[in-house]
Design a protein around this motif. Structure first.
Motif, PDB file in Angstrom:
ATOM      1  N   THR B 167       0.836  -1.292   0.049  1.00  0.00           N
ATOM      2  CA  THR B 167      -0.012   0.042   0.101  1.00  0.00           C
ATOM      3  C   THR B 167       0.777   1.236  -0.099  1.00  0.00           C
ATOM      4  O   THR B 167       1.863   1.537   0.774  1.00  0.00           O
ATOM      5  CB  THR B 167      -0.974  -0.099   1.227  1.00  0.00           C
ATOM      6  N   ALA B 168       0.409   2.097  -0.837  1.00  0.00           N
ATOM      7  CA  ALA B 168       1.188   3.382  -1.029  1.00  0.00           C
ATOM      8  C   ALA B 168       0.609   4.496  -0.323  1.00  0.00           C
ATOM      9  O   ALA B 168      -0.850   4.470  -0.762  1.00  0.00           O
ATOM     10  CB  ALA B 168       1.514   3.728  -2.372  1.00  0.00           C
ATOM     11  N   THR B 169       1.043   5.425   0.225  1.00  0.00           N
ATOM     12  CA  THR B 169       0.231   6.720   0.865  1.00  0.00           C
ATOM     13  C   THR B 169       0.760   7.959  -0.063  1.00  0.00           C
ATOM     14  O   THR B 169       2.164   8.075  -0.425  1.00  0.00           O
ATOM     15  CB  THR B 169       0.612   6.910   2.209  1.00  0.00           C
ATOM     16  N   ILE B 170      -0.065   8.612  -0.595  1.00  0.00           N
ATOM     17  CA  ILE B 170       0.258   9.652  -1.543  1.00  0.00           C
ATOM     18  C   ILE B 170      -0.309  11.071  -1.137  1.00  0.00           C
ATOM     19  O   ILE B 170      -1.625  11.188  -0.649  1.00  0.00           O
ATOM     20  CB  ILE B 170      -0.419   9.041  -2.961  1.00  0.00           C
ATOM     21  N   GLU B 171       0.423  12.033  -1.222  1.00  0.00           N
ATOM     22  CA  GLU B 171      -0.103  13.342  -1.065  1.00  0.00           C
ATOM     23  C   GLU B 171      -0.138  13.918  -2.494  1.00  0.00           C
ATOM     24  O   GLU B 171       0.733  13.958  -3.271  1.00  0.00           O
ATOM     25  CB  GLU B 171       0.824  14.108  -0.182  1.00  0.00           C
ATOM     26  N   ARG B 172      -1.335  14.702  -2.424  1.00  0.00           N
ATOM     27  CA  ARG B 172      -1.346  15.530  -3.680  1.00  0.00           C
ATOM     28  C   ARG B 172      -1.769  16.674  -3.516  1.00  0.00           C
ATOM     29  O   ARG B 172      -2.554  17.221  -2.460  1.00  0.00           O
ATOM     30  CB  ARG B 172      -2.624  14.876  -4.571  1.00  0.00           C
ATOM     31  N   ASP B 173      -0.901  17.839  -3.955  1.00  0.00           N
ATOM     32  CA  ASP B 173      -1.203  19.210  -3.856  1.00  0.00           C
ATOM     33  C   ASP B 173      -2.504  19.577  -4.608  1.00  0.00           C
ATOM     34  O   ASP B 173      -2.609  19.589  -5.745  1.00  0.00           O
ATOM     35  CB  ASP B 173      -0.182  20.179  -4.399  1.00  0.00           C
ATOM     36  N   ILE B 174      -3.715  19.924  -4.050  1.00  0.00           N
ATOM     37  CA  ILE B 174      -4.927  20.467  -4.528  1.00  0.00           C
ATOM     38  C   ILE B 174      -5.056  22.039  -4.195  1.00  0.00           C
ATOM     39  O   ILE B 174      -4.415  22.472  -3.527  1.00  0.00           O
ATOM     40  CB  ILE B 174      -6.015  19.709  -4.081  1.00  0.00           C
ATOM     41  N   GLU B 175      -6.022  22.550  -5.133  1.00  0.00           N
ATOM     42  CA  GLU B 175      -6.208  24.024  -4.840  1.00  0.00           C
ATOM     43  C   GLU B 175      -6.338  24.352  -3.443  1.00  0.00           C
ATOM     44  O   GLU B 175      -7.358  23.805  -2.809  1.00  0.00           O
ATOM     45  CB  GLU B 175      -7.567  24.290  -5.632  1.00  0.00           C
ATOM     46  N   GLY B 176      -5.364  24.986  -3.028  1.00  0.00           N
ATOM     47  CA  GLY B 176      -5.848  25.795  -1.468  1.00  0.00           C
ATOM     48  C   GLY B 176      -5.401  24.807  -0.379  1.00  0.00           C
ATOM     49  O   GLY B 176      -5.475  25.000   0.833  1.00  0.00           O
ATOM     50  N   GLY B 177      -4.862  23.409  -0.602  1.00  0.00           N
ATOM     51  CA  GLY B 177      -4.513  22.457   0.213  1.00  0.00           C
ATOM     52  C   GLY B 177      -3.983  21.187  -0.370  1.00  0.00           C
ATOM     53  O   GLY B 177      -3.372  21.201  -1.360  1.00  0.00           O
ATOM     54  N   LYS B 178      -3.894  20.134   0.480  1.00  0.00           N
ATOM     55  CA  LYS B 178      -3.364  18.823   0.272  1.00  0.00           C
ATOM     56  C   LYS B 178      -4.443  17.806   0.338  1.00  0.00           C
ATOM     57  O   LYS B 178      -5.503  17.798   1.136  1.00  0.00           O
ATOM     58  CB  LYS B 178      -2.343  18.622   1.150  1.00  0.00           C
TER      59      LYS B 178
END
Lengths: 382, 262
Positions: B167-178
Motif C-alpha cells: 500500500t502506498a500513501t500519496i499526497e497530492r497538492d490540490i487547490e488551496g491545500g493537500k
C-alpha cells in the motif's frame, strides 16, 4: 584520430556543469572576496568522484582517464578557476604522487581517504628561496632510528594549512644531487608539522596557498615514498602530469572568459548595433576561439601520450606553456571587450583576468616550460 | 495466520518493480523555432535533456524507494537511437536497466501511451511513475492514457509517495491545500515538485551506465490520433518603460491611458 568528446566525456561535462551551477556558481565571488577555502565543496566534489578521478575504483577513485580528468577540470574552472586549481593540485600532485610511488600498504592507508575527498591533499616542493631550482632546497630530513626528522619550510603550497596530508620532498643527501632528495608523506597532526602564513593573492583567492613548517617533525620510515633518494625524480614525473592539469585549468579560464565575452558582444549595442558586428570585436573573438582550440588540441595530445604510457615531457610543457599564455591573453581580450563592465566584479571576466596569471607561474613558469622544451629538443627529441 | 505473522506480512517490504517513463525535452535555453510551414518543431542543434519532472521526481523517488525496500528500477523511453545518450544519464543516476521503444517518427500522447502500455503489460511492474508533464508540450496526457490502456488506477500530480507493503500513501497538492490518499499497487502515478531532490550522477554511476542493459524493442506501430496543424510563438515582449519612483502619478497615468488597465 577522433577529436570528438566521448559519450563519457559528454556525460561528465554535463554532470560537472549541473553541480557547478548549483553548488559553486552562487558562491564564487563571495569566496573570492573573503578568500574562503570551501573545504565543504571539495568534500561534495569527492562524493561525485572528482577528488580521485584518475585513481582506480579498487582504491575508492573514479577510475577515469586523463581525457576525462581534463574534461572535468575545464567544466569546474569555467565557473570557478580557483576551485579548479585546488581540485587539480589535490588530484594530480598529492593523490597521484602517493598512488604512483607508494607501496600497497601505503596506498591502502592514504588513497581511499584522498580519492573520496574525505581528506584534502597538499604537495610540497617549492621553498622560499628555491622555486624552479629545487636541487638547492634547504628543507632537510635526517634519519633517527625508525624515524626521519624533517626541518625546514615549504611555501606557496596549495592546502598548506587545511590539507589533511602532505607529500613533502626534503633533502636527504648532498646539495644539488638529484638523487639526494626523498618524498615523505606527513599527516596533519604530526608533532612539529604546522601550517604557516596564508598568502593573500591577486587571483585564485579561494584556493588556499600557505606555508608548511617542519620543526623537528618526526615521520616514521614507513612514510617514505619509494626509495630514499628518489624524491626529486618522482617529483619531476609528477610535474609532467601536473602540467597537463594546469593546461586544463588554463583552458577553463580561457573558455569561461571567451564565453562571457561572446555573450556580452552579442548583447551590448553601440552605434545602433551589437558590438560583435564590429570587425574590431569580431576579429578578437576569432583570435580567442582559435587560440583556445589550439590549446585544447595540445593538451589532449599530451594526455593521449600519457595514457599510452609514452614520455610526454615535451608535449606537456607545450600544453602548459601555450594554454597558460592563452588564458592570460584571452582573459585580457575579454576584459577589453567588456570595457568598463570587464573591470568591475559584477561580470565574471574580471576574476578570470586575475586568476589567469597563476597559470603562467605555478608548476613551472612559462620560461621554465621553454627551458624544458628546448632541452628536450636539443637532446634529440625534435 | 497468527496475528504476529499477519502483522509481519503487512509491514514486510515488498521487492518492487518500478517502471519510470522518461521523455526527452529540449534544454531550457533552447531557442524555439518551427519548420515545414510551422507544423514541426525545429530539432536542428537542439540539446536534449531528460524531462526534469521525469528525472528529478519520478526517477529519483523510484530509486529512493528501491534503495529503502529493495526492488528494480527500469526506465522506458519512446524514441530513436539518438536518445540513447540521454537515456544513459538515467542509468548513471541509478536506474538498473532501460528500454527504448524504437519509434522514429512523430508520435502523439496516445501513440506513446500505447507503445509504453505494451511494455508495461508484459513487465509486471508494481508501480509506473512519470513526471506530471513534459516541459515542452505540457500535455499531462500520458499517465491517464497509459493507466486506462493497461487497466490500472491513475494518481496525478503527486508530491509525496511512501510505500508500506503493498500500500502506498500519496499526497497530492490540490487547490488551496493537500489531499492524502492510499492506493494498493499496481498503479500509475504522475510526480510533481516536492517528491524528491534532484540527483547529480557521480563518476561511478557514469562509468557503470555504460554496462547496464539498454534494451531496444520494436514498436507496436500504433498511429497518432491527432496531427499538428500549426505552431505559433508567443508575441514578442514589448519594451519596458521605466518610471521614476518619484513620479507614481506617471505610472497611474500610463496604466490608465496607455495600458487601459485601470
Amino acid at each position: 584520430m577522433n577529436f570528438e568528446y566521448s559519450e563519457n566525456q559528454q556525460m561528465i561535462a554535463q554532470t560537472v556543469r549541473d553541480f557547478a551551477e548549483k553548488h559553486i556558481r552562487p558562491y564564487v565571488m563571495e569566496w573570492d572576496e573573503t578568500q574562503h577555502f570551501p573545504v565543504e565543496t571539495l568534500h561534495k566534489l569527492g562524493e561525485l568522484g572528482l577528488m580521485g578521478i584518475l585513481i582506480p575504483e579498487a582504491y575508492g577513485g573514479a577510475g577515469l582517464s586523463y581525457n576525462e580528468y581534463i574534461t572535468a577540470l575545464i567544466e569546474i574552472g569555467k565557473v570557478d578557476s580557483a576551485l579548479c586549481l585546488s581540485v587539480a593540485a589535490h588530484n594530480s600532485l598529492c593523490t597521484n604522487h602517493i598512488y604512483k610511488f607508494a607501496n600497497e600498504e601505503q596506498r591502502k592507508r592514504w588513497i581511499p581517504k584522498l580519492a573520496s575527498g574525505q581528506w584534502i591533499g597538499a604537495w610540497g616542493l617549492t621553498e622560499p628561496n628555491t622555486g624552479s631550482d629545487a636541487g638547492r632546497m634547504k628543507c632537510v630530513a635526517h634519519q633517527d632510528g625508525d624515524y626521519w626528522v624533517i626541518n625546514g619550510s615549504k611555501n606557496f603550497i596549495t592546502h598548506g594549512i587545511s590539507g589533511n596530508v602532505a607529500v613533502v620532498i626534503a633533502r636527504t643527501g648532498e646539495l644539488l644531487d638529484s638523487h639526494g632528495m626523498t618524498a615523505f608523506v606527513v599527516e596533519r597532526g604530526t608533532p612539529g608539522f604546522s601550517g604557516g602564513k596564508k598568502e593573500n593573492k591577486l587571483g585564485m583567492r579561494c584556493s588556499e596557498t600557505a606555508e608548511m613548517i617542519f620543526d623537528n617533525c618526526k615521520v616514521p620510515k614507513e612514510n617514505v615514498l619509494g626509495q630514499v633518494g628518489d624524491g626529486f625524480v618522482q617529483a619531476m614525473k609528477i610535474l609532467d602530469g601536473g602540467r597537463i592539469s594546469i593546461a586544463a585549468l588554463s583552458i577553463s579560464i580561457a573558455v569561461g572568459a571567451y564565453e562571457a565575452a561572446v555573450k556580452y558582444a552579442k548583447e551590448r549595442e553601440q552605434f545602433g548595433k551589437p558590438i560583435a558586428d564590429f570587425q574590431a570585436i569580431g576579429f578578437k573573438l576569432a583570435d580567442m576561439a582559435t587560440e583556445i582550440e589550439a590549446a585544447k588540441l595540445l593538451t589532449f595530445q599530451a594526455a593521449d601520450m600519457m595514457m599510452r604510457g609514452e614520455k610526454m615531457t615535451k608535449q606537456s610543457a607545450f600544453a602548459k606553456y601555450y594554454a597558460s599564455e592563452v588564458a592570460c591573453k584571452v582573459a585580457n581580450d575579454a576584459v577589453q571587450i567588456l570595457g568598463g563592465y570587464g573591470y568591475i566584479k559584477d561580470f565574471p571576466v574580471e576574476k578570470f583576468y586575475r586568476d589567469a596569471k597563476l597559470c603562467t607561474i605555478g608548476e613551472g613558469t612559462s620560461e621554465i616550460q621553454k627551458l624544458v622544451i628546448s632541452r628536450e629538443i636539443l637532446k634529440g627529441n625534435i | 495466520m497468527s496475528k504476529l505473522a499477519s502483522h509481519f506480512l503487512i509491514n514486510k517490504n515488498k521487492f518492487m518493480k518500478f517502471l519510470v517513463c522518461i521523455s526527452l525535452v529540449p534544454d531550457t535555453t533552447t531557442k524555439i523555432s518551427f519548420v515545414d510551414n510551422d507544423t514541426k518543431f525545429n530539432n536542428d542543434k537542439v540539446q536534449w535533456i531528460l524531462n526534469p519532472y521525469d528525472e528529478w521526481y519520478a526517477l529519483v523517488r523510484a530509486l529512493e524507494l528501491k534503495e529503502a525496500n529493495g526492488g528494480n528500477v527500469t526506465v522506458v523511453n519512446v524514441g530513436p537511437a539518438e536518445n540513447d545518450q540521454v537515456i544513459r544519464k538515467a542509468l548513471a543516476i541509478g536506474a538498473d536497466d532501460a528500454i527504448r521503444i524504437d519509434v522514429t517518427g512523430d508520435a502523439d500522447s496516445f501513440a506513446i501511451a500505447s507503445e509504453i502500455a505494451a511494455v508495461a503489460k508484459s513487465g509486471g511492474y508494481d508501480m509506473i511513475l512519470l513526471g506530471k508533464e513534459t516541459i515542452n508540450y505540457n500535455g499531462s496526457n500520458l499517465g491517464g492514457m497509459l493507466a486506462e490502456l493497461i487497466d490500472l488506477p491513475f494518481i496525478s500530480y503527486a508530491s509525496k509517495l511512501d510505500v508500506a507493503g503493498n500500500t502506498a500513501t500519496i499526497e497530492r497538492d490540490i487547490e488551496g491545500g493537500k489531499e492524502v490518499l492510499t492506493a494498493d499497487v499496481p498503479f500509475v502515478i504522475s510526480c510533481a515538485k516536492g517528491m524528491a531532490e534532484a540527483r547529480i550522477p557521480n563518476m561511478k554511476g557514469i562509468m557503470s551506465a555504460k554496462t547496464k542493459p539498454l534494451n531496444v524493442v520494436a514498436p507496436q506501430g500504433v498511429g497518432s490520433l491527432t496531427s499538428v496543424v500549426k505552431y505559433e510563438l508567443p508575441p514578442a515582449k514589448s519594451a519596458c518603460k521605466m518610471i521614476s519612483a518619484d513620479h507614481p502619478e506617471e505610472l497611474i497615468r500610463l496604466l490608465h491611458e496607455e495600458a487601459k488597465m485601470i
